[in-house]
Design a protein around this motif. Structure first.
Motif, PDB file in Angstrom:
ATOM      1  N   TRP A  94      13.228  76.991  -8.306  1.00  0.00           N
ATOM      2  CA  TRP A  94      13.611  78.300  -8.862  1.00  0.00           C
ATOM      3  C   TRP A  94      14.304  79.169  -7.806  1.00  0.00           C
ATOM      4  O   TRP A  94      15.322  79.812  -8.084  1.00  0.00           O
ATOM      5  CB  TRP A  94      12.375  79.008  -9.405  1.00  0.00           C
ATOM      6  N   LEU A  95      13.758  79.164  -6.599  1.00  0.00           N
ATOM      7  CA  LEU A  95      14.322  79.987  -5.522  1.00  0.00           C
ATOM      8  C   LEU A  95      15.733  79.528  -5.162  1.00  0.00           C
ATOM      9  O   LEU A  95      16.645  80.353  -5.008  1.00  0.00           O
ATOM     10  CB  LEU A  95      13.427  79.935  -4.288  1.00  0.00           C
ATOM     11  N   TYR A  96      15.896  78.215  -5.014  1.00  0.00           N
ATOM     12  CA  TYR A  96      17.215  77.678  -4.654  1.00  0.00           C
ATOM     13  C   TYR A  96      18.251  77.970  -5.746  1.00  0.00           C
ATOM     14  O   TYR A  96      19.375  78.387  -5.460  1.00  0.00           O
ATOM     15  CB  TYR A  96      17.131  76.168  -4.430  1.00  0.00           C
ATOM     16  N   GLY A  97      17.868  77.720  -6.980  1.00  0.00           N
ATOM     17  CA  GLY A  97      18.790  77.935  -8.087  1.00  0.00           C
ATOM     18  C   GLY A  97      19.156  79.399  -8.259  1.00  0.00           C
ATOM     19  O   GLY A  97      20.329  79.741  -8.446  1.00  0.00           O
ATOM     20  N   TYR A  98      18.148  80.258  -8.173  1.00  0.00           N
ATOM     21  CA  TYR A  98      18.397  81.696  -8.319  1.00  0.00           C
ATOM     22  C   TYR A  98      19.308  82.194  -7.208  1.00  0.00           C
ATOM     23  O   TYR A  98      20.254  82.952  -7.455  1.00  0.00           O
ATOM     24  CB  TYR A  98      17.067  82.447  -8.274  1.00  0.00           C
ATOM     25  N   MET A  99      19.049  81.742  -5.994  1.00  0.00           N
ATOM     26  CA  MET A  99      19.851  82.165  -4.853  1.00  0.00           C
ATOM     27  C   MET A  99      21.325  81.813  -5.063  1.00  0.00           C
ATOM     28  O   MET A  99      22.211  82.658  -4.874  1.00  0.00           O
ATOM     29  CB  MET A  99      19.338  81.501  -3.567  1.00  0.00           C
ATOM     30  N   PHE A 100      21.581  80.593  -5.458  1.00  0.00           N
ATOM     31  CA  PHE A 100      22.973  80.176  -5.633  1.00  0.00           C
ATOM     32  C   PHE A 100      23.641  80.911  -6.781  1.00  0.00           C
ATOM     33  O   PHE A 100      24.720  81.495  -6.617  1.00  0.00           O
ATOM     34  CB  PHE A 100      23.058  78.661  -5.881  1.00  0.00           C
ATOM     35  N   TRP A 101      23.020  80.895  -7.959  1.00  0.00           N
ATOM     36  CA  TRP A 101      23.678  81.430  -9.144  1.00  0.00           C
ATOM     37  C   TRP A 101      23.839  82.940  -9.104  1.00  0.00           C
ATOM     38  O   TRP A 101      24.866  83.475  -9.535  1.00  0.00           O
ATOM     39  CB  TRP A 101      22.926  80.996 -10.407  1.00  0.00           C
ATOM     40  N   VAL A 102      22.862  83.644  -8.563  1.00  0.00           N
ATOM     41  CA  VAL A 102      22.993  85.104  -8.493  1.00  0.00           C
ATOM     42  C   VAL A 102      23.995  85.514  -7.414  1.00  0.00           C
ATOM     43  O   VAL A 102      24.712  86.502  -7.568  1.00  0.00           O
ATOM     44  CB  VAL A 102      21.615  85.774  -8.281  1.00  0.00           C
ATOM     45  N   CYS A 103      24.074  84.747  -6.329  1.00  0.00           N
ATOM     46  CA  CYS A 103      25.127  84.998  -5.330  1.00  0.00           C
ATOM     47  C   CYS A 103      26.506  84.852  -5.975  1.00  0.00           C
ATOM     48  O   CYS A 103      27.394  85.677  -5.754  1.00  0.00           O
ATOM     49  CB  CYS A 103      25.005  84.025  -4.152  1.00  0.00           C
TER      50      CYS A 103
END
Length: 239
Positions: A94-103
Motif C-alpha cells: 500500500w505504501l509503495y503504490g500510494y507513494m508512486f501514484w500520488v506523486c
C-alpha cells in the motif's frame, strides 16, 4: 489515539495551509514586488536573461536532476509491482503504490493547471526598447503557472504522508527533501527566466494541499496498514 491524531494532524496542517495561502495572496502575487526584485539580478540591460541557456541550469537542474527524481519514483513503482510476487514486500504494498501514484497525480494536477493558465513566463513578458526593456504583463503567451519543473521535487512531499504513522523520521526526511529540492528546481528556473518565484511557491502549496486532501480520504487505510505493520513486526520479533 489514532482518532485524535487524525483531528490534530488535519487541523494543524489545515491551519498552515490557510496561513500560507494568505501569505501567497498578499505577499507573493504573481509578478509582484518580491518577484520583480528577485528576478532582476538575472536580467541584463537589454532585457535578456543571463542564464537562460546556462549549461548547469539547462542540463543539470532541468534535465539530469529531474531524471534522477523520476528514477526515484520509478523505484517505488517497481517495489509496488514486486510486492505482488515478493512476500516480504507485501506488507508495504500500500505504501509503495500510494507513494508512486500520488506523486504522479501531484505532478499531473500541476501540469493540468499550467496547461490552462493564462500566466506567461517571465522571458515572454519582456519587450526590448530603445532604452532597455519593459515588462508586458498583458502578454498572451500563457501556460506558465504554476511551475511544472518544481513539482517534480515537491512531489516528494507525498512521502511525508506515506510514512508519518509508521516511520516518522523518514516522513520528515521526505518533507524536508521535498521542500528543499522543489525550491532548488524552482529557483534554477527563475534564474533562467522560465518562472517567477511565486509560480514555484504556489506549486509547493498546491502539491501539499492536494496531498493533504488525498491523505484525508485514505487515512483509514493508512491506519489499518500501520496496525498490520506493527503486528507483523511483533510476530517477527516473537519468533
Amino acid at each position: 489515539m489514532l482518532a485524535s491524531d487524525f483531528k490534530k494532524f488535519f487541523l494543524s496542517n489545515g491551519l498552515v495551509l490557510v496561513l500560507t495561502l494568505l501569505m501567497l495572496i498578499f505577499y507573493f502575487p504573481v509578478g509582484g514586488a518580491i518577484d520583480m526584485h528577485l528576478i532582476q539580478p538575472f536580467i541584463d540591460a537589454s532585457g535578456n536573461f543571463l542564464y537562460r541557456d546556462n549549461w548547469y541550469l539547462v542540463h543539470l537542474n532541468h534535465k539530469i536532476f529531474k531524471n534522477i527524481l523520476i528514477a526515484v519514483y520509478v523505484v517505488f513503482l517497481v517495489l509496488w509491482l514486486a510486492s505482488f510476487k515478493v512476500e516480504r514486500l507485501k506488507a508495504k504494498r500500500w505504501l509503495y503504490g500510494y507513494m508512486f501514484w500520488v506523486c504522479m497525480l501531484s505532478t499531473t494536477v500541476i501540469g493540468v493547471l499550467k496547461a490552462h493558465s493564462a500566466h506567461a513566463c517571465p522571458w515572454n513578458m519582456i519587450q526590448p526598447t530603445a532604452l532597455g526593456y519593459v515588462w508586458n504583463f498583458s502578454a498572451t503567451e500563457g501556460h506558465c503557472f504554476p511551475g511544472g519543473h518544481a513539482s517534480t521535487g515537491f512531489a516528494l512531499l507525498t512521502g511525508f504522508f506515506v510514512y508519518r504513522l509508521v516511520q516518522p523520521k523518514l516522513a520528515y526526511a521526505f518533507l524536508a527533501l521535498g521542500l528543499v529540492i522543489g525550491f532548488i528546481l524552482g529557483w534554477g528556473q527563475m534564474m533562467r527566466g522560465a518562472h517567477f518565484l511565486s509560480h514555484n511557491l504556489w506549486t509547493g502549496w498546491i502539491v501539499f494541499a492536494f496531498n493533504l486532501l488525498v491523505y484525508c480520504c485514505f487515512y483509514s487505510k493508512f491506519e489499518d496498514n500501520a496496525h498490520k505493520l506493527v503486528s507483523s513486526k511483533s510476530s517477527s520479533s516473537s519468533v
